[in-house]
Design an enzyme around this catalytic site. Structure first.
Site, PDB file in Angstrom:
ATOM      1  CG  ASP A  32      -2.155   0.805   1.070  1.00  0.00           C
ATOM      2  OD1 ASP A  32      -3.262   0.221   1.146  1.00  0.00           O
ATOM      3  OD2 ASP A  32      -2.053   2.034   0.850  1.00  0.00           O
ATOM      4  CB  SER A  42     -16.326  -0.833 -11.036  1.00  0.00           C
ATOM      5  OG  SER A  42     -17.471  -0.026 -10.887  1.00  0.00           O
ATOM      6  CE1 TYR A  61     -12.500   3.520 -10.171  1.00  0.00           C
ATOM      7  CE2 TYR A  61     -14.765   3.887 -10.856  1.00  0.00           C
ATOM      8  CZ  TYR A  61     -13.836   3.154 -10.164  1.00  0.00           C
ATOM      9  OH  TYR A  61     -14.237   2.047  -9.472  1.00  0.00           O
ATOM     10  CE  LYS A  66     -11.114  -0.096 -10.698  1.00  0.00           C
ATOM     11  NZ  LYS A  66     -10.045  -0.829 -10.019  1.00  0.00           N
TER      12      LYS A  66
END
Ligand code: UD1
Length: 337
Positions: free
Chosen positions: A31, A125, A150, A154
């Site tokens: 991360d 998504s 965005y 995906k």
């Protein structure tokens, strides 16, 4: 079994780390803390009694990614959450999104293709369906040109994985999330939005706590029963469990194709007003809200057909909207307390 979880300190990532550790997996988290905090490790430890390995690393640095995989050459599977996810920001700064969400994906896949065999789970998504023609949405619904960089990241991410899996030893599962909400029932981990929340549920819980004056309901003139938009809100713990099941499917070589796709939702659509009422019910608080015009780019409705996830993956969301809202409220009170 050692599993790499990128973005493992984020909202969905941290809940998935908990479920992985509960199932006996050894977890190593990458991360960069861009939208998370090292404190989350304490929450994971409080729930599971195990501290995952943690490497603070920015996946945009190709060298660091290479070095990581050299050091951890015993990784059996990767769950890749690390990505940016603010729709508005992606419109303003598309290249940041393409670099963060796609450059990093390429670097990881380049390391995995060196292996004799690799298992990869991708956070996708339902945004890839845009406004689907038919509800509930099946995995065969048309993938549309997304409205934002965005969303496009995906869609392209999925395409990169499909092309790569064809040419390599990588097996992958694409998980298309509907709207993840809630927090671990222990309230040791949860969603930590930076600044003003863009998503409905954290905005509601912050308003309920008195941090925000009122919620703006974006539009009550949609062609839905109460006029507000409909989504499929899924408890993040249910979602996290689906990742473990998907990973086990790959590890046990139960997958039927090199790349499989599953919708992860509850199968039930809820309107914005229904979510507000659920919050009011579980918190005992009246939520101040006003109706404002629609938000640009929003769709009328999206909820999942969950047959494939139920029957093929063998997973089903268990929590109700009220349970998810109660957990979100418990978490909000805990972090403000
Ligand atoms: C949004 C993103 C989607 C992304 C997802 C990630 C947009 C247009 N879509 O989905 O691409 O994958 O987050 O979590 O940003 N609402 C209000 N008032 C608010 C906030 C939201 O009325 O203050 C309404 C929205 O109009 C929508 C519903 O609540 O109908 C859910 O909104 P949100 O939580 O932002 O999720 P999505 O828009 O579905």
């Amino acid at each position: 079994m050692k599993i790499l979880v990128t973005g493992g300190l984020g909202f969905i990532g941290s809940h998935t780390v908990v479920e992985l550790q509960n199932e006996g997996f050894e977890v190593v988290i990458i991360d960069n803390l861009s939208n998370s905090s090292e404190e989350v490790l304490k929450g994971i430890f409080a729930i599971t009694g195990k501290m995952p390995l943690f490497e603070k690393l920015d996946l945009r640095e190709k060298k660091s990614v290479q070095e990581f995989f050299k050091e951890h050459n015993d990784v059996n599977g990767v769950i890749h959450f690390a990505a940016s996810k603010a729709v508005g920001e992606s419109v303003e700064n598309p290249l940041l999104y393409y670099e963060n969400n796609l450059g990093t994906l390429v670097y990881i896949l380049q390391e995995l293709e060196k292996k004799d065999e690799a298992n990869f789970i991708f956070s996708s998504s339902c945004t890839v369906y845009g406004q689907a023609e038919k509800m509930p949405i099946t995995e065969n619904a048309l993938v549309q040109q997304p409205m934002s960089p965005y969303g496009n990241s995906k869609k392209i991410g999925e395409e990169i994985i499909i092309d790569t899996a064809k040419a390599t030893n990588i097996n992958a599962i694409l998980l298309r999330y509907f709207n993840p909400i809630g927090s671990h029932p222990s309230a040791e981990i949860g969603e930590l939005p930076l600044g003003v929340p863009q998503n409905l549920v954290p905005f509601i819980t912050q308003t309920g706590f008195g941090l925000r004056q009122e919620l703006s309901v974006f539009g009550d003139d949609y062609p839905t029963p109460d006029g507000t938009a409909i989504r499929d809100y899924i408890h993040v713990v249910d979602l996290a469990k689906a990742h473990v099941i998907a990973l086990q499917r790959l590890l046990n070589k139960k997958n039927l194709d090199k790349v499989e796709t599953f919708n992860l939702g509850t199968g039930t659509g809820s309107s914005v007003l229904e979510v507000i009422h659920s919050f009011e019910k579980v918190s005992g608080k009246k939520l101040p809200y006003k109706i404002v015009p629609r938000r640009e780019g929003d769709i009328t409705e999206a909820y999942a057909n969950t047959d494939k996830a139920n029957n093929v993956l063998g997973w089903k969301a268990q929590s109700t909207l009220d349970e998810a809202m109660a957990s979100a409220w418990k978490w909000e009170q805990k972090i403000r307390g």
